[in-house]
Scaffold this active site. Structure first.
Site, mmCIF file in Angstrom:
data_model
loop_
_atom_site.group_PDB
_atom_site.id
_atom_site.type_symbol
_atom_site.label_atom_id
_atom_site.label_comp_id
_atom_site.label_asym_id
_atom_site.label_seq_id
_atom_site.Cartn_x
_atom_site.Cartn_y
_atom_site.Cartn_z
ATOM 1 N N HIS A 1 -25.367 -17.925 29.234
ATOM 2 C CA HIS A 1 -26.380 -18.491 28.343
ATOM 3 C C HIS A 1 -27.724 -18.490 29.060
ATOM 4 O O HIS A 1 -28.538 -17.593 28.846
ATOM 5 C CB HIS A 1 -25.961 -19.909 27.912
ATOM 6 C CG HIS A 1 -26.938 -20.563 26.977
ATOM 7 N ND1 HIS A 1 -27.240 -21.906 27.047
ATOM 8 C CD2 HIS A 1 -27.669 -20.054 25.965
ATOM 9 C CE1 HIS A 1 -28.129 -22.195 26.112
ATOM 10 N NE2 HIS A 1 -28.405 -21.084 25.434
ATOM 11 N N CYS B 1 -24.782 -27.607 31.404
ATOM 12 C CA CYS B 1 -26.155 -27.549 30.909
ATOM 13 C C CYS B 1 -26.214 -27.575 29.386
ATOM 14 O O CYS B 1 -26.895 -28.393 28.793
ATOM 15 C CB CYS B 1 -26.866 -26.302 31.415
ATOM 16 S SG CYS B 1 -27.191 -26.359 33.172
ATOM 17 N N HIS B 2 -25.512 -26.626 28.760
ATOM 18 C CA HIS B 2 -25.608 -26.554 27.302
ATOM 19 C C HIS B 2 -24.252 -26.470 26.623
ATOM 20 O O HIS B 2 -24.148 -26.042 25.493
ATOM 21 C CB HIS B 2 -26.489 -25.376 26.890
ATOM 22 C CG HIS B 2 -27.806 -25.368 27.594
ATOM 23 N ND1 HIS B 2 -28.043 -24.586 28.705
ATOM 24 C CD2 HIS B 2 -28.931 -26.094 27.400
ATOM 25 C CE1 HIS B 2 -29.267 -24.803 29.143
ATOM 26 N NE2 HIS B 2 -29.836 -25.727 28.370
ATOM 27 N N GLY B 3 -23.192 -26.808 27.383
ATOM 28 C CA GLY B 3 -21.890 -26.974 26.777
ATOM 29 C C GLY B 3 -21.120 -25.713 26.440
ATOM 30 O O GLY B 3 -20.321 -25.690 25.504
ATOM 31 N N PRO C 1 -23.083 -22.040 23.284
ATOM 32 C CA PRO C 1 -24.172 -21.095 23.003
ATOM 33 C C PRO C 1 -24.115 -19.789 23.787
ATOM 34 O O PRO C 1 -24.839 -18.857 23.461
ATOM 35 C CB PRO C 1 -25.427 -21.894 23.392
ATOM 36 C CG PRO C 1 -24.961 -22.878 24.399
ATOM 37 C CD PRO C 1 -23.550 -23.213 24.050
#
Lengths: 174, 286, 420
Positions: free
Chosen positions: A119, A138-140, A153
């Protein structure tokens, strides 16, 4: 009279073109090294490929090593993890790849991947997440036991560096 | 070949001129003494100079077996020993060689690991103090650029010729002379302190380093088809000086090759520019 | 006549709508055409005049190679020396780029000395070109500062001791000397702060030089070029457009100049330097003979020549005053030489004294490198004295007593007079 003038002007043109062409070659020969100096230097290139010994990494253990300035996961997978990875149908995957494609034949317990989330480059945490693989805080993004993207993501599986087995316990990355 | 023989001729002529001039100028000698250093015929001198691979390998052997027990060469990576224009060992040889050395690495389990080609030549002493303590207070200088940190000073105006002959071998000339200028008993009137040695070319003459070379201490193994090389101090010191020049200037061969092309190009281009300039200016009174 | 206001000779007619649109807003094409292409230039300039173009190119070479070196260099006393070696060994083409920059400094000074001495011979500093000359001297001073700080960056023994010795010059100034010294060094001795600020300023100053060069060219383009006969341009018959005549002549000069430059870079890159600079800086050992780079030697000889007290001025301060004075005096040259005749060619007495001055300058260069002992000390004093006598006595006196040879009435007449 006219032919003589013509003759002279062709000679003149030839001279100008020749001088210009040689000058252009000279400029090119000067400019290229001035740009090329920004390419990786010899000391950097010397580290482009490294050898790494797998001795001492037990089943279920992983280590992170540095290659070309990037962290690389070297994981000795458990039989359960391999089984889980193989059991997943390709249709369930966002970036379809079989477990065989993610490892080297005969060394399928070894999973070697660049440790940056596809990502935005954070380093995922191992042995966590709902697929027992990696979870990026950080963003799963969630990766499975073959480092394939399952949720979140990130668009791609964790990247495999070019590597080969020199022997059963020695790999060469890069 | 033609190039090197003509270079030789030029050098002979220059040497003759220099010599006669020195003879003709007897006592203009300056107050401070000048030591005469004999200039050698190096394969890497002149426009077409290249290193002699075999000589560099022998020099490396001398360095490794003798010098490196006291002298470091911190800027030299093992990988460079495989470079073209240098000793040009095979990748395998370099890999095996580097693996013979332990390299300090804080990330390794016990603080050291086996060397790899990208590592640098390990120093014989951990720090300067230890190096001094082991060498009677004198610090053995690092070899990385030492051949360029030494030189030969020619008297005025003879150094001017160096600009035209391209003389850049003062370092190896000095090192070779240093190795061959030890004397067991100093000349009368010269006091050499305890623990120092007399050397005729060393500034001040009292050098901390004991004569490191002696005839026969290193065994050269001639490869097939090669002439055996004499195992003498003179030969050892020539070889190690050449090796040290390579350490200091590893890119010398490619630099000179490029330089020759650049000069040819510039001369051709200057000719064309001159013709063009004349054409443009033709018919103009100036 | 003679003076060309900045847009009078414009022959530029915008070729199309876009050019016209640009011309009305930023007349850069018009400007380039006027000043780079059509600029009326005396037709009799000789090859000594190509050194202006050579210098412009040298400034570009130094800036380009310098910006590149800064990409790989580390201004820290622990790493600077090795980072320069890293450039030579590992960076692609690094050895050549580094050698070009180092040799380039010498070539730059060689060219600037030719340029200055050309100006001195042909009287290029005389009215109406005084400001042109002043700006030129200013560039020379900036070049010296830049070169000096650049020489410190490789952090070898010569770098370190040059920095120590030259910054110490400021300590000679009464009262404020020591505070200034500490201010310059950023410490009590030359150290990491010194290296860091020298790197910063060495990067900055070339751009300042470039700016002053633009002013220098501007000041040149107001009265136009001087020329070998020193008679001002009187009509169009005396001039040629700069392009293609002088662009080609200058380019030819530049290519010729590149030949010795390349010889040094590729075959003897270290001959202009000193072996001691391949030894890392060591604050506890001074090299046996410290000498500055060759281009500083004449001024260094003057600095050393004053080894006696002058009244209440001690020898150290005296040396510094003469050293500074030897450069400052150049600013006054246009007013020290009052002769109405510009070109040395038409000044029978000046010609001799000019060459004597050149010889004296070369002598100072040699003496700057010689050990400060015996006969050299005496010679250095004589040469230093002569240097100042030339400016302060010979030039003013000559302009009073000398009778010039008759001048040609115009450039074109002098050209036609030459036997071709």
């Amino acid at each position: 009279m006219a032919t003589q003038a013509e003759h002279q002007s062709t000679r003149r043109d030839f001279l100008f073109v020749a001088t210009g062409a040689v000058g252009a070659v000279g400029v090119g020969a000067v400019v290229w090294p001035l740009i090329n100096q920004m390419n990786p230097d010899a000391s950097t290139l010397a580290l482009a490929s490294i050898e790494f010994s797998l001795v001492g990494i037990e089943v279920g253990q992983s280590v992170t090593i540095l290659w070309r300035g990037l962290p690389v996961f070297v994981r000795n997978r458990t039989p359960k993890e391999i089984e889980e990875a193989k059991a997943v149908p390709l249709s369930e995957l966002k970036d379809p790849a079989t477990d065989e494609e993610r490892t080297k034949e005969g060394h399928e317990n070894w999973l070697i991947m660049i440790a940056n989330c596809t990502h935005l480059g954070c380093i995922p945490v191992g042995e966590s997440g709902e697929y027992d693989g990696w979870f990026c805080p950080c963003h799963g993004s969630v990766y499975d036991t073959a480092g394939r993207i399952r949720k979140g993501p990130a668009p791609k599986n964790l990247v495999l560096p070019p590597y080969e087995f020199i022997s059963d316990t020695l790999i060469k990355i890069g | 070949m033609a190039g090197s023989s003509s270079m030789l001729k030029i050098k002979t002529i220059l040497a003759a001129v220099t010599l006669s001039a020195i003879c003709a100028l007897p006592a203009t000698a300056q107050e401070h003494e000048t030591v005469h250093i004999e200039k050698q015929n190096w394969s890497f001198a002149g426009i077409f100079g290249t290193y002699d691979t075999n000589q560099l390998r022998r020099g490396f052997q001398v360095f490794r077996e003798v010098c490196s027990s006291c002298h470091s060469a911190n800027l030299i990576a093992f990988r460079t020993l495989a470079e073209e224009g240098g000793p040009h060992f095979s990748e395998g040889q370099v890999k095996a060689l580097s693996a013979e050395y332990d390299i300090a690495d804080p990330s390794a389990d016990d603080g050291t690991r086996k060397g790899v080609a990208s590592d640098f030549w390990p120093a014989p002493f951990v720090n300067e103090q230890e190096a001094r303590d082991a060498n009677g207070g004198a610090l053995p200088p690092d070899f990385s650029v030492l051949a360029k940190a030494r030189g030969v000073t020619d008297a005025f105006p003879w150094w001017v010729t160096n600009y035209f002959t391209g003389y850049a071998e003062g370092g190896p000339d000095y090192i070779h002379a240093l190795m061959n200028s030890y004397e067991e008993t100093p000349p009368e009137g010269v006091e050499i302190p305890e623990g120092k040695h007399y050397n005729a070319v060393f500034p001040g003459h009292a050098i901390g380093m004991a004569p490191p070379l002696a005839d026969g201490i290193i065994t050269y193994v001639a490869e097939e088809g090669q002439e055996p090389v004499p195992e003498t101090v003179d030969q050892y010191s020539k070889d190690v000086s050449a090796y040290m020049m390579w350490l200091a200037e590893p890119g010398l061969v490619s630099r000179k090759e490029t330089g020759f092309k650049v000069l040819l190009f510039l001369i051709l281009f200057a000719g064309l520019m001159y013709a063009t300039k004349r054409k443009i200016w033709s018919g103009i009174e100036h | 006549m003679g003076a060309f206001p900045m847009s009078e000779h414009s022959t530029y007619i915008p070729g199309n709508g876009v050019e016209k649109w640009i011309d009305e807003r930023l007349p850069i094409i018009r400007f380039s055409k006027e000043h780079l292409m059509d600029f009326p230039t005396p037709k009799n300039l000789n090859y000594w005049w190509t050194f202006g173009g050579i210098l412009a190119i040298m400034l570009v070479v130094q800036i380009v190679t310098g910006v590149i070196l800064a990409m790989h260099y580390t201004p820290n006393i622990a790493m600077a020396f090795n980072s320069v070696e890293h450039i030579r060994r590992d960076v692609n083409g690094g050895r050549i780029i580094q050698a070009t920059h180092a040799v380039g400094a010498s070539m730059f000074f060689a060219a600037v000395y030719v340029h200055i001495f050309r100006g001195m011979y042909f009287g290029s500093y005389k009215a109406p070109r005084e400001i042109l000359w002043l700006l030129g001297v200013l560039i020379f001073v900036l070049m010296m500062a830049t070169a000096f700080m650049g020489y410190v960056l490789p952090w070898g023994q010569m770098s370190f001791w040059a920095a120590t010795v030259i910054t110490n010059i400021f300590a000679a100034i009464p009262i404020v000397g020591n505070p200034i010294l500490e201010l310059l060094r950023g410490g009590f001795a030359v150290g990491n702060p010194t290296l860091n600020r020298f790197f910063s300023l060495h990067y900055l100053l070339p751009f300042v030089i470039a700016a002053v060069v633009i002013l220098h060219i501007w000041a040149l383009h107001v009265p136009g070029n001087n020329n070998p006969v020193g008679v001002e341009v009187k009509s169009d018959r005396d001039t040629l457009p700069f392009h293609p005549y002088y662009t080609m002549k200058d380019l030819y000069g530049i290519v010729l100049f590149a030949i010795p430059f390349a010889w040094f870079v590729f075959f003897i890159p270290d001959i202009l330097g000193h072996p001691d600079n391949y030894i890392m800086a060591n604050s506890q050992v001074t090299p046996a003979h410290i000498v500055p780079e060759w281009y500083f030697l004449p001024f260094y000889a003057i600095l050393r020549a004053i080894d006696f007290n002058i009244l209440f001025i001690d020898s150290k301060l005296g040396g510094v005053i003469f050293f500074a004075g030897s450069i400052v005096i150049l600013f006054f040259l246009p007013w020290l030489d009052n002769s109405k005749t510009r070109s040395g060619t038409f000044r029978p007495m000046f010609k001799w004294f000019y060459w004597l001055f050149v010889l004296n300058f070369v002598g100072l260069t040699y003496l700057g490198s010689a050990p400060a002992e015996g006969i050299y000390v005496v010679l250095a004093k004589i040469c230093t004295a002569y240097y100042f006598i030339h400016f302060l006595i010979i030039l003013p006196v000559l302009s009073r007593i000398e009778t010039s040879r008759p001048l040609p009435t115009s450039i074109s007449e002098s050209v036609l007079g030459k036997a071709h």
